[in-house]
Write a protein that holds these residues in place. Structure first.
Motif, PDB file in Angstrom:
ATOM      1  N   VAL A  77     -17.367 -22.781   1.348  1.00 21.80           N
ATOM      2  CA  VAL A  77     -16.422 -23.741   0.745  1.00 21.80           C
ATOM      3  C   VAL A  77     -15.323 -23.036  -0.040  1.00 21.80           C
ATOM      4  CG1 VAL A  77     -18.166 -25.568   0.648  1.00 21.80           C
ATOM      5  CG2 VAL A  77     -17.682 -24.207  -1.413  1.00 21.80           C
ATOM      6  N   ASP A 196     -24.982 -31.375   0.382  1.00 27.92           N
ATOM      7  CA  ASP A 196     -24.203 -31.433  -0.866  1.00 27.92           C
ATOM      8  C   ASP A 196     -25.018 -31.937  -2.054  1.00 27.92           C
ATOM      9  OD1 ASP A 196     -24.422 -34.040  -0.010  1.00 27.92           O
ATOM     10  OD2 ASP A 196     -22.358 -34.585  -0.518  1.00 27.92           O
ATOM     11  N   GLY A 201     -22.403 -28.713  -3.850  1.00 28.50           N
ATOM     12  CA  GLY A 201     -21.935 -30.090  -3.672  1.00 28.50           C
ATOM     13  C   GLY A 201     -21.361 -30.642  -4.975  1.00 28.50           C
ATOM     14  N   LEU A 204     -17.963 -29.191  -5.504  1.00 27.87           N
ATOM     15  CA  LEU A 204     -16.961 -29.872  -4.676  1.00 27.87           C
ATOM     16  C   LEU A 204     -16.539 -31.186  -5.329  1.00 27.87           C
ATOM     17  CD1 LEU A 204     -18.259 -29.399  -0.999  1.00 27.87           C
ATOM     18  CD2 LEU A 204     -16.398 -28.183  -2.132  1.00 27.87           C
ATOM     19  N   ARG A 209     -13.145 -32.617  -3.870  1.00 28.92           N
ATOM     20  CA  ARG A 209     -13.209 -32.292  -2.444  1.00 28.92           C
ATOM     21  C   ARG A 209     -14.397 -32.983  -1.792  1.00 28.92           C
ATOM     22  NH1 ARG A 209     -12.979 -25.852  -1.794  1.00 28.92           N
ATOM     23  NH2 ARG A 209     -13.864 -26.512   0.208  1.00 28.92           N
ATOM     24  N   HIS A 210     -14.214 -33.427  -0.535  1.00 25.98           N
ATOM     25  CA  HIS A 210     -15.331 -34.016   0.208  1.00 25.98           C
ATOM     26  C   HIS A 210     -16.101 -32.898   0.927  1.00 25.98           C
ATOM     27  CE1 HIS A 210     -13.704 -33.299   4.176  1.00 25.98           C
ATOM     28  NE2 HIS A 210     -12.528 -33.711   3.740  1.00 25.98           N
ATOM     29  N   PRO A 211     -17.354 -33.173   1.298  1.00 22.46           N
ATOM     30  CA  PRO A 211     -18.161 -32.117   1.931  1.00 22.46           C
ATOM     31  C   PRO A 211     -18.145 -32.143   3.458  1.00 22.46           C
ATOM     32  CG  PRO A 211     -19.568 -33.939   1.305  1.00 22.46           C
ATOM     33  CD  PRO A 211     -18.156 -34.361   0.948  1.00 22.46           C
ATOM     34  N   SER A 243      -9.039 -31.067   6.882  1.00 22.42           N
ATOM     35  CA  SER A 243      -9.677 -30.836   5.580  1.00 22.42           C
ATOM     36  C   SER A 243     -11.133 -30.393   5.730  1.00 22.42           C
ATOM     37  CB  SER A 243      -9.609 -32.103   4.725  1.00 22.42           C
ATOM     38  OG  SER A 243     -10.339 -33.161   5.356  1.00 22.42           O
ATOM     39  N   ALA A 245     -14.435 -28.851   5.259  1.00 25.23           N
ATOM     40  CA  ALA A 245     -14.970 -28.329   3.987  1.00 25.23           C
ATOM     41  C   ALA A 245     -15.120 -26.813   3.995  1.00 25.23           C
ATOM     42  CB  ALA A 245     -16.317 -28.989   3.681  1.00 25.23           C
TER      43      ALA A 245
END
Ligand SMILES: [Fe+2]
Length: 285
Positions: A77, A196, A201, A204, A209-211, A243, A245
């Motif tokens: 990540v 996550d 997770g 993030l 941020r999304h996983p 996007s 991850a």
């Protein structure tokens, strides 16, 4: 003088290394200490932040097990895994780009007859994967080993659900003949979140941020005399392509999954992709 001061901090630490330290280790450690000290000075890291960092790394270690590698997730990540891939896989023009290996490959998967199905749980939308393994001149590569794996329709790999999915679900190894062709039936992969529920997770989440990873099929292709290729094909149109991850998307790997007439029982989708392998000792691009 080797007392540590703010100004000469990294020199003080690096000066302690023995003259017998192997050259490569010396180079790596000197640079690491230098950049780490510069980072601390750059942000003027507070003591509370230092304690948070120690706690975070401790939790990351505790989260690791035989089936969970939280440090690889952290590397992924932060873009570190893709950067390591980039600096080590500078391929000649025309080669298929590589991308992250990921944590879900397993050894010992059965070699299947060309054309066989790898979907053992009967879930998901059937998809024909087909194409050729080629050299840089476009000639077919015979005897290439095409090792593939994907998640199931619920977004999990078999190893994440050993009590739910059949062993080796959505995995298989195929060997090309003289025409370099491969074909097999899997499912149209679905996008899935990286695990996550641990410190990565949570990080993030703090960063907004999304996983999620965009849907993809994994390929590991080896052939005698050619460079090993670790890559994915990504499903064109996936909402997470921009996007991912773990930053693994490369434009040439985005593949059109073509919807077909499945009334005769043939797979509903088709994903065609040719892989190009440079020779073992070829120069960088
Ligand atoms: Fe994956």
């Amino acid at each position: 003088m080797t007392y540590l001061s703010e100004d000469g901090s990294h020199e003080a630490v690096n000066a302690r290394m023995s003259p017998q330290t192997p050259e490569r280790l010396k180079q790596v450690m000197e640079s690491l200490v230098h950049h780490l000290h510069d980072f601390i000075k750059d942000v003027r890291l507070t003591e509370a932040e230092w304690e948070t960092a120690i706690a975070f790394l401790t939790q990351t270690g505790h989260m690791c097990s035989d089936t969970r590698q939280e440090f690889i997730l952290l590397s992924d990540v932060l873009g570190v895994s893709m950067l390591v891939d980039a600096v080590n896989n500078r391929k000649p023009a025309g080669s298929t780009p590589s991308t992250v290996f990921g944590p879900f490959h397993v050894d010992g998967v059965p070699e299947r007859e060309m054309g066989a199905s790898i979907s053992l749980d009967g879930k998901g939308e059937p998809c024909l994967f087909e194409g050729r393994v080629l050299d840089l001149d476009g000639n077919p590569i015979e005897g290439a080993c095409v090792d593939v794996w994907s998640d199931n329709a619920d977004g999990f790999y078999d190893v994440q659900q050993p009590d739910i999915q059949p062993q080796h679900n959505n995995r298989g190894i195929f060997r090309t003949g003289p025409d370099g062709r491969y074909w097999f039936t899997g499912i149209k992969p679905v996008s899935y979140p990286i695990p996550d529920n641990g410190p990565v997770g949570k990080m993030l989440g703090h960063l907004g941020r999304h996983p999620y990873r965009p849907a993809h099929m994994h390929f590991l292709i080896t052939a005698p005399g050619y460079q090993r290729l670790i890559t994915h094909t990504f499903v064109a149109g996936d909402p997470y392509l921009e996007s991912d991850a773990v930053f693994a998307v490369k434009a040439p790997l985005i593949t059109r999954f073509q919807e077909r007439d499945a009334s005769d029982g043939s797979p509903k989708w088709k994903a065609a992709y040719d892989f190009v392998l440079p020779p073992e000792n070829s120069a960088e691009a």
